[in-house]
Motif scaffolding. Structure first.
Motif, PDB file in Angstrom:
ATOM      1  N   LYS A 355       0.836  -1.215   0.000  1.00  0.00           N
ATOM      2  CA  LYS A 355       0.000   0.000   0.000  1.00  0.00           C
ATOM      3  C   LYS A 355       0.864   1.257   0.000  1.00  0.00           C
ATOM      4  O   LYS A 355       0.546   2.232  -0.684  1.00  0.00           O
ATOM      5  N   ILE A 356       1.977   1.200   0.777  1.00  0.00           N
ATOM      6  CA  ILE A 356       2.883   2.359   0.810  1.00  0.00           C
ATOM      7  C   ILE A 356       3.557   2.538  -0.550  1.00  0.00           C
ATOM      8  O   ILE A 356       3.687   3.657  -1.063  1.00  0.00           O
ATOM      9  N   MET A 515      -5.828  -0.493  -5.598  1.00  0.00           N
ATOM     10  CA  MET A 515      -6.437   0.654  -6.302  1.00  0.00           C
ATOM     11  C   MET A 515      -7.938   0.685  -6.051  1.00  0.00           C
ATOM     12  O   MET A 515      -8.515   1.740  -5.749  1.00  0.00           O
ATOM     13  N   GLN A 516      -8.578  -0.483  -6.176  1.00  0.00           N
ATOM     14  CA  GLN A 516     -10.034  -0.535  -6.046  1.00  0.00           C
ATOM     15  C   GLN A 516     -10.482  -0.228  -4.620  1.00  0.00           C
ATOM     16  O   GLN A 516     -11.482   0.475  -4.422  1.00  0.00           O
ATOM     17  N   LYS A 572     -10.936  -2.271 -15.995  1.00  0.00           N
ATOM     18  CA  LYS A 572     -10.937  -3.290 -14.928  1.00  0.00           C
ATOM     19  C   LYS A 572     -10.821  -2.621 -13.559  1.00  0.00           C
ATOM     20  O   LYS A 572     -11.541  -2.973 -12.619  1.00  0.00           O
ATOM     21  N   VAL A 573      -9.905  -1.659 -13.446  1.00  0.00           N
ATOM     22  CA  VAL A 573      -9.697  -0.974 -12.164  1.00  0.00           C
ATOM     23  C   VAL A 573     -10.935  -0.161 -11.791  1.00  0.00           C
ATOM     24  O   VAL A 573     -11.436  -0.238 -10.670  1.00  0.00           O
ATOM     25  N   LEU A 574     -11.446   0.605 -12.754  1.00  0.00           N
ATOM     26  CA  LEU A 574     -12.552   1.519 -12.456  1.00  0.00           C
ATOM     27  C   LEU A 574     -13.897   0.811 -12.351  1.00  0.00           C
ATOM     28  O   LEU A 574     -14.897   1.434 -11.991  1.00  0.00           O
ATOM     29  N   GLN A 575     -13.917  -0.507 -12.674  1.00  0.00           N
ATOM     30  CA  GLN A 575     -15.170  -1.262 -12.572  1.00  0.00           C
ATOM     31  C   GLN A 575     -15.669  -1.315 -11.128  1.00  0.00           C
ATOM     32  O   GLN A 575     -16.839  -1.558 -10.870  1.00  0.00           O
ATOM     33  N   ILE A 576     -14.770  -1.035 -10.184  1.00  0.00           N
ATOM     34  CA  ILE A 576     -15.159  -1.043  -8.767  1.00  0.00           C
ATOM     35  C   ILE A 576     -16.232   0.000  -8.499  1.00  0.00           C
ATOM     36  O   ILE A 576     -17.062  -0.165  -7.593  1.00  0.00           O
TER      37      ILE A 576
END
Length: 1106
Positions: A355-356, A515-516, A572-576
């Motif tokens: 995460k960092i 990211m999600q 794919k990432v923004l599908q969250i």
């Protein structure tokens, strides 16, 4: 000397084309690896049993039978005729190029001279490197056994033996299985990939010279972008990657030349597995956060601190690179214990936290993006600003000259001609500065600044604040001119080189969940992610550079591939966001359908509190607000060009919502329409009602939410639900097609918004098949009887209602017009299959049975001519029926199935037509009128061929048919389902079949013809409609003959009864007359068609008797 990459330099252009082609082949291999047919993998036992005997690997060549060999020899079609588009073709071209260099084809050029040229050595190294990458990509993306099966299948398909222009043998030699598997945990084969790279030998001197050049030179001049020695390994990273691959072409260096390997490792990999980046990353992250503070990065600050900012950028990117590569799952061989231990040690020493690291990547990308945008803007405004500062400085000097002239009022400055002349001269000097000659202008500007400082000091001008201010302003403008002239494009290039993230093309996927999660917590995070995605687009630069330089037509396809891959990852990432929206939406659906009561139009005052339901409504408002926040997050992203594809956030949001909607609705349809065939009563109506409530909940909540997310909810709903249903119908109909429609061929399937496929739970492939088969099961003519007047099915034994036309209203409510129309299409395919099976059965049990044929021949002789009355008719007919008794059970089953499906199609057409007239009366009226007009025009054309008629390429009739069927404006009984040939005895067989079934039926005044015994079930409407449909598939003369035989049967039987003075009309005659009446009613033909074969008085008498 001529530029190596000049268009008229044949030597440079030849190697440039080879490298360009290599980059294009790699992109094509990656693209094709995603489209390998699953059957070639033979993953499960079902595939192995089904295709194992026809899909072979290279063992096929060892057991090739002489017969196969002879068959293959008849064709001369070359295998892989586009050999230049294969790795084998690539290496052949490289060899030819090297031979041409050695033979002096390119005048004044040899391998040595090309390697001395900057572009030449880059291209030669890239050519060999790309060939190695191709081999590795093939082995990683297309497994050895799969490759072999595909090659053998292609070889057999093309039926080509080794011919003059075929290179099949070479391709098989190069691409045969290596034993390598990309599956996690799989062991690496011995001597891999060295033995693989040796399959096609390459000039050893050339390999040695390329490795030597890579060892000694900085071929891409990257070190200038990384001046600090600790960044050396990052500066040479591209070269190190090339060297890593190319060394496999010369395994002797890897195994025996320790000194050379020591040199390579010390130069290119000095900081590998050296944990010094933990503290560095923390330090640079703090620095970046400082720079990103609001208002910190101003133009003056940036221009004054370019080296400092670039150093920070380099440190960040080097730290990110080191940490990502060393902590990746693929960083070491899991089977190597020593490497695993080193990696674990690194993770511990670095205090690694993904995460960092992700936050550092995010902030660095944002910092880089802001800097780049500022520099781009400053570059675009550079000359205009420089001219502006020059003008301002010159005007200040002119004004000062006026001040010392002594004529300007209110200045209180004494006249000084020397200073007046001096300031005028300075003004002229400032104006004379030339933007194009930046070096001279810069030097002169520095001198002018010094002169202005000296004049203030020597002439004691400090006492006059106005003069001091003018001098300070002018010096400031001159300083700004120096800053502006120093804005160079080289800074942007350095930032681009330092910010390269191509190494993370695959590694970035490991950060998707982080990211999600970040977006879920803070939707505005999307703006920072935008910078990360743009940074990731740097991976497109390297493969496209050479393709662009070579002016290759592959530029567009390669750009589209890599850009498409990146955009898919962005999706794919923004599908969250849509996923999170739908999670809230499900809660809204639950509240709206179960908790919130609909407010009536009139309401008593004392009940207002009950209907207010403040708690649930507040919960709905809170969830709606959360959804709108998510929407706002994605819309903040702005339109972005990713590679060559423009990403519009509004479109991205809509596609994401569509994708999530499709996923959830498809799952609801799949789960909601699974039936237990043993359940009594049928689960059909309860399941449809339950699914209807679910679909209605989706629809209502979607309608409710559309304004908050700024989308056309109803449009999206209609389009996606219709697409889901049509796709499932298409897949179900594939069962009836010889050539299946694959997903990539389907007009309903989409790459970005895919319709999910579910594992079949029974013989049906999809929910629409299960629904259709359940309807057929509960309306089975063997178990139920259909009462036409009531449009209802009753159980034959219990006489309980099974289902009615309400079923189709329920399907209309649940699945809409698309569902009913899809069901209708599926029934069409089933009818076609039944009719085809019937024709095969007719051939088998009638036309190939001599006994049956003799019986039919005897009967035809006895009844000819058909206009006459048959003497002793009872005996003749009963004798023929008795001799053909064995064929009627199969015949009856086929006819009844077709009739049952035709009844269902009629019910569907009625429901569709009713809903169309009710919901869209203008469309219904327009379609009916257009249909009538078209039919009138076609009839007129046949009467007078000079009148117009739609041409073959005119799609009007085809398109209008689809509209008419969707609106229920058609008669299923008039449809021609199959093409047929002439069948001997066809009318007489159908006639015999009908009179053989009449004794099983009896007439009921209220219900018409019904089954006599439930143990021997025959249902009248399916029987009539099945026969009618069957006859419709053949020439009309067969129907004429069939009706004539029935008419003769009626006349002959009535005549026999009259002569024997039997007062009542026989039951069989009643049945035959009812058949004729129903035939006329269903076909909508005039009654005279039947009266041509049966006299009027018999029909009239028959009705009075009934």
């Amino acid at each position: 000397m001529l530029d190596f990459l000049a268009e008229n330099n044949l030597c440079g252009q030849a190697i440039l084309r080879i490298v360009s082609c290599g980059n294009a082949i790699i992109a094509e291999l990656l693209r094709l690896s995603e489209f390998i047919p699953t059957v070639f993998r033979l993953k499960d036992r079902a595939d192995q049993q089904k295709y194992g005997d026809i899909i072979f690997d290279f063992s096929y060549f060892k057991v090739l039978s002489p017969v196969t060999f002879v068959l293959l020899s008849f064709s001369t079609k070359p295998v892989f005729s586009r050999s230049h588009d294969t790795p084998k073709g690539q290496v052949i071209k490289e060899k030819e190029y090297l031979d041409d260099l050695n033979e002096g084809v390119y005048i004044q050029q040899t391998i040595e001279t090309v390697l001395l040229n900057e572009d030449g050595k880059q291209l030669l190294c890239e050519a060999l490197y790309l060939y190695g990458v191709m081999l590795l990509v093939i082995d990683q993306k297309i497994e050895g056994e799969v490759r072999e099966r595909m090659l053998v299948s292609y070889y057999r398909y093309s039926a080509a033996r080794t011919s003059a222009d075929s290179n099949m043998d070479d391709i098989c030699k190069l691409l045969r299985s290596t034993g390598y598997s990309s599956q996690p945990g799989a062991k690496r084969p011995p001597n891999y990939p060295e033995s693989y790279f040796q399959r096609v030998p390459i000039n050893e001197t050339f390999i040695s010279m390329v490795i030597g050049r890579l060892r000694s030179d900085d071929i891409y001049n990257q070190v200038s972008a990384y001046p600090l020695p600790e960044h050396r390994s990052t500066a040479l990273a591209t070269q190190a990657a090339m060297l890593y691959v190319i060394l496999y072409f010369d395994p002797s260096i890897l195994h025996t030349h320790q000194a050379k390997m020591r040199e390579i490792v010390d130069k290119y990999f000095p900081d590998n597995w050296a944990s010094r980046y933990a503290t560095v990353s923390e330090k640079v992250h703090a620095q970046v956060l400082q720079f990103l503070k609001e208002g910190y990065l101003r133009e003056e600050m940036v221009l004054d601190n370019i080296p400092r900012l670039l150093n920070c950028l380099r440190d960040c990117n080097v730290a990110i690179r080191w940490l990502m590569l060393h902590t990746a799952d693929s960083a070491c061989d899991p089977n190597n214990k020593r490497l695993r231990q080193i990696k674990d040690q690194i993770l511990t020493d670095c205090r690694y936290n993904p995460k960092i690291l992700f936050q550092l990547l995010l902030d660095t990308a944002q910092f880089e993006f802001i800097l780049k945008e500022m520099f781009k803007q400053m570059l675009s405004e550079k000359q205009a600003k420089w001219e502006h500062y020059k003008k301002e400085g010159s005007e200040r000097m002119t004004e000062l000259a006026d001040v010392f002239s002594g004529v300007k009022p209110l200045t209180r400055v004494e006249k000084n001609e020397n200073l007046q002349a001096w300031f005028r001269e300075i003004s002229k000097q400032i104006l004379s500065l030339n933007y194009d000659d930046s070096t001279a202008a810069g030097r002169k500007t520095v001198q002018l600044i010094q002169a202005l400082e000296e004049v203030q000091e020597f002439h004691q001008l400090e006492s006059n604040l106005q003069v001091c201010q003018f001098l300070a302003d002018t010096r400031k403008f001159l300083h700004q001119m120096i800053r502006t002239i120093n804005i160079k494009e080289e800074v942007l290039i350095t930032m681009q080189i330092a910010g390269d993230l191509s190494f993370a093309w695959q590694l970035i996927d490991s950060f998707t969940s982080i990211m999600q999660d970040s977006i879920r917590v803070n939707p505005s995070m999307v703006t920072k992610l935008r910078a990360t995605f743009l940074k990731l687009a740097s991976a497109l630069d390297l493969p496209l550079l050479r393709i662009n330089q070579a002016n290759s037509p592959d530029l567009l396809s390669v750009s589209q591939y890599y850009s498409g891959e990146l955009v898919s990852y962005v999706r794919k990432v923004l599908q969250i966001i849509p996923e999170s929206m739908f999670t809230s939406l499900l809660k809204i659906i639950k509240l709206q359908t179960h908790d919130i009561i609909e407010v009536p139009t009139r309401l008593d005052k004392d009940k207002l509190r009950d209907y207010a339901q403040l708690g649930p409504r507040y919960e709905v408002a809170k969830l709606t607000h959360a959804i709108s926040i998510f929407t706002e997050g994605i819309l903040m992203m702005k339109t972005t060009l990713v590679g060559i594809i423009k990403v519009d956030p509004k479109q991205l949001l809509e596609d994401g919502i569509r994708k999530e909607l499709v996923k959830r609705v498809a799952f609801a349809l799949h789960r909601g329409l699974i039936f237990n065939p043993r359940a009594k009563p049928s689960e059909l109506m309860p399941k449809l009602k339950e699914l209807g409530a679910t679909m209605d909940g989706f629809h209502r909540s979607f309608e409710y939410i559309q304004d908050y997310v700024n989308i056309y909810g109803l449009k999206i709903w209609q389009e996606e639900v219709s697409r889901i249903i049509n796709y499932n119908v298409e897949q179900e109909c594939n069962n009836f097609l010889r050539t299946k429609i694959q997903d990539w061929q389907s007009m309903y399937q989409s790459t970005h918004i895919p319709i999910p496929k579910f594992t079949p739970v029974d013989e049906s492939v999809t929910f629409i098949g299960r629904l259709c088969r359940e309807i057929l099961r509960i309306t089975d003519p063997k178990m139920t009887c259909h009462i036409d007047q009531l449009n209802t099915w009753y159980d034959m034994k219990t006489h309980q209602e099974v289902t009615s036309s309400r079923l189709f209203s329920e399907i209309q409510t649940t699945l809409g017009t698309f569902g009913l129309n899809g069901l209708d299409r599926l029934l069409c395919f089933m009818i076609v299959k039944e009719l085809q099976s019937f024709l095969s059965m007719f051939q088998k049990i009638i036309l190939r049975d001599r006994t049956v044929q003799e019986t039919l021949k005897t009967l035809m002789n006895a009844v000819s001519p058909l206009k006459s009355i048959v003497a002793n008719s009872n005996k003749i007919y009963l004798s023929a029926i008795a001799k053909t008794q064995k064929i009627w059970s199969a015949y009856l089953e086929a006819i009844m199935k077709v009739g049952q499906m035709q009844i269902l199609r009629q019910q569907i057409a009625n429901e569709l037509n009713y809903s169309c007239r009710f919901d869209s009366k203008h469309l219904a009226a327009a379609l009916e009128n257009l249909n009538k007009a078209l039919l009138a025009d076609i009839e007129a054309h046949y009467q007078d061929p000079s009148l117009p008629y739609p041409k073959e390429d005119n799609t009007l009739l085809y398109e209008i048919t689809a509209y008419l069927e969707a609106a229920g404006i058609h008669n299923p009984l008039n449809k021609i389902y199959i093409t047929t040939k002439r069948l001997p005895y066809f009318p007489v067989v159908n006639f015999l079949f009908l009179i053989a079934q009449l004794p099983k039926l009896q007439y009921n005044k209220n219900l018409g013809m019904v089954c006599r015994k439930p143990a021997d079930p025959v249902d009248w409407p399916p029987l009539v409609l099945g026969l009618l449909t069957l006859l419709k598939q053949f020439h009309s003369r067969y129907t004429e003959q069939f009706l004539a035989l029935i008419g003769q049967f009626i006349r002959s039987t009535v005549e026999q009864c009259t002569s024997q003075k039997i007062p009542e009309m026989p039951a069989d005659v009643v049945g035959a007359l009812l058949f004729l009446e129903d035939y006329v009613r269903y076909t909508k033909l005039p009654r005279r068609v039947a009266e041509a074969h049966v006299p009027n008085f018999i029909f009239d008498e028959f009705r009075t008797v009934l």
